[in-house]
Motif scaffolding. Sequence first.
Motif, PDB file in Angstrom:
ATOM      1  N   ARG A   1       0.832  -1.210   0.000  1.00 14.65           N
ATOM      2  CA  ARG A   1       0.000   0.000   0.000  1.00 14.65           C
ATOM      3  C   ARG A   1       0.863   1.255   0.000  1.00 14.65           C
ATOM      4  O   ARG A   1       0.542   2.253  -0.648  1.00 14.65           O
ATOM      5  CB  ARG A   1      -0.939  -0.001   1.220  1.00 14.65           C
TER       6      ARG A   1
ATOM      7  N   ARG B   1       7.271  -6.267  -6.470  1.00 16.58           N
ATOM      8  CA  ARG B   1       7.299  -7.449  -5.600  1.00 16.58           C
ATOM      9  C   ARG B   1       8.713  -7.768  -5.119  1.00 16.58           C
ATOM     10  O   ARG B   1       8.918  -8.106  -3.956  1.00 16.58           O
ATOM     11  CB  ARG B   1       6.716  -8.668  -6.323  1.00 16.58           C
TER      12      ARG B   1
ATOM     13  N   ARG C   1      -2.878 -13.315 -11.170  1.00 16.53           N
ATOM     14  CA  ARG C   1      -1.712 -12.595 -11.707  1.00 16.53           C
ATOM     15  C   ARG C   1      -0.580 -13.597 -11.947  1.00 16.53           C
ATOM     16  O   ARG C   1      -0.530 -14.673 -11.325  1.00 16.53           O
ATOM     17  CB  ARG C   1      -1.287 -11.470 -10.760  1.00 16.53           C
TER      18      ARG C   1
HETATM   19  O1   DC Z   1      -3.932  -7.195   2.614  1.00 21.15           O
HETATM   20  P1   DC Z   1      -4.233  -5.844   1.943  1.00 21.15           P
HETATM   21  O2   DC Z   1      -5.687  -5.637   1.619  1.00 21.15           O
HETATM   22  O3   DC Z   1      -3.639  -4.707   2.706  1.00 21.15           O
HETATM   23  O4   DC Z   1      -3.448  -5.927   0.542  1.00 21.15           O
HETATM   24  C1   DC Z   1      -3.610  -4.963  -0.451  1.00 21.15           C
HETATM   25  C2   DC Z   1      -3.157  -5.516  -1.791  1.00 21.15           C
HETATM   26  O5   DC Z   1      -1.748  -5.749  -1.757  1.00 21.15           O
HETATM   27  C3   DC Z   1      -3.776  -6.844  -2.224  1.00 21.15           C
HETATM   28  O6   DC Z   1      -4.925  -6.655  -3.002  1.00 21.15           O
HETATM   29  C4   DC Z   1      -2.681  -7.524  -3.000  1.00 21.15           C
HETATM   30  C5   DC Z   1      -1.414  -6.881  -2.525  1.00 21.15           C
HETATM   31  N1   DC Z   1      -0.561  -7.773  -1.729  1.00 21.15           N
HETATM   32  C6   DC Z   1       0.253  -8.638  -2.410  1.00 21.15           C
HETATM   33  O7   DC Z   1       0.207  -8.696  -3.633  1.00 21.15           O
HETATM   34  N2   DC Z   1       1.112  -9.441  -1.725  1.00 21.15           N
HETATM   35  C7   DC Z   1       1.157  -9.407  -0.381  1.00 21.15           C
HETATM   36  N3   DC Z   1       2.027 -10.205   0.261  1.00 21.15           N
HETATM   37  C8   DC Z   1       0.318  -8.524   0.337  1.00 21.15           C
HETATM   38  C9   DC Z   1      -0.555  -7.725  -0.372  1.00 21.15           C
END
Ligand code: DC
Length: 221
Positions: A38, A107, A185
């Motif tokens: 985020r 990532r 994805r």
């Molecule tokens: O858990 P959250 O709602 O705060 O996560 C927001 C977005 O972040 C979620 O839609 C996908 C991404 N996310 C991710 O791809 N990998 C993670 N380890 C944590 C979150």
Amino acid sequence: MAFNIAIDGPAGAGKSTIARLVAKELSYIYVDTGAMYRAMALYFLRAGIAAGDEEKITAACERITVSLSNEGGEQQVFLNGENVNGLIRTEEVGKMTSAVSVYAPVREKLTQLQRELACTTDLIMDGRDIGTCVLPDAQVKIYLTASVETRGRRRFLELQEKGINCSLEEICEDIEKRDFRDMTREISPLKQAKDAILVDSSEMTIDQVVAKILEIVRDAE
Ligand code: DC
């Protein structure tokens, strides 16, 4: 060696609430990886970069530093040194986060930081790819889920409590869209790791889920 607990699952499954309580019970650090994604999404929004502009997002990753601290058991997330904890929980940031977390440079940056933390610290880390990709050797892996209806209802009540007007139908649609994107994805999609234990919280109270996870951890110790 540090003891690591990985919790993965879809949006609104209650991961952060549960992980925070389990961490407190075990005196472990809780790491909310969603908050890290985020923070990066907030940077792109502020910079006016569109979610689809992979080139600009890749270049911007070079200018972003995300770091964490723990204050009184609460994780604080910093974007280039600024504490952005209070700015990352909006629907706008949530949608942007799901959209930009598909990109490899985003990532890679965060995965590296997450692994460094887990190497030296007993922790419980939640996200989408913790058991499958970030910490494949975690001693405990949980896949926490709940039905779309249950997750939608929880989110609806949360927003209503904050005085935000919303429709339950729209929230459920958003959840389904987010699930689809996170699960399909190309890089590190959300899925249950082969050795993860499935916990469906649809019909469970928070206390019951916490007790269940503590039982799983005790069995693994
Ligand atoms: O858990 P959250 O709602 O705060 O996560 C927001 C977005 O972040 C979620 O839609 C996908 C991404 N996310 C991710 O791809 N990998 C993670 N380890 C944590 C979150």
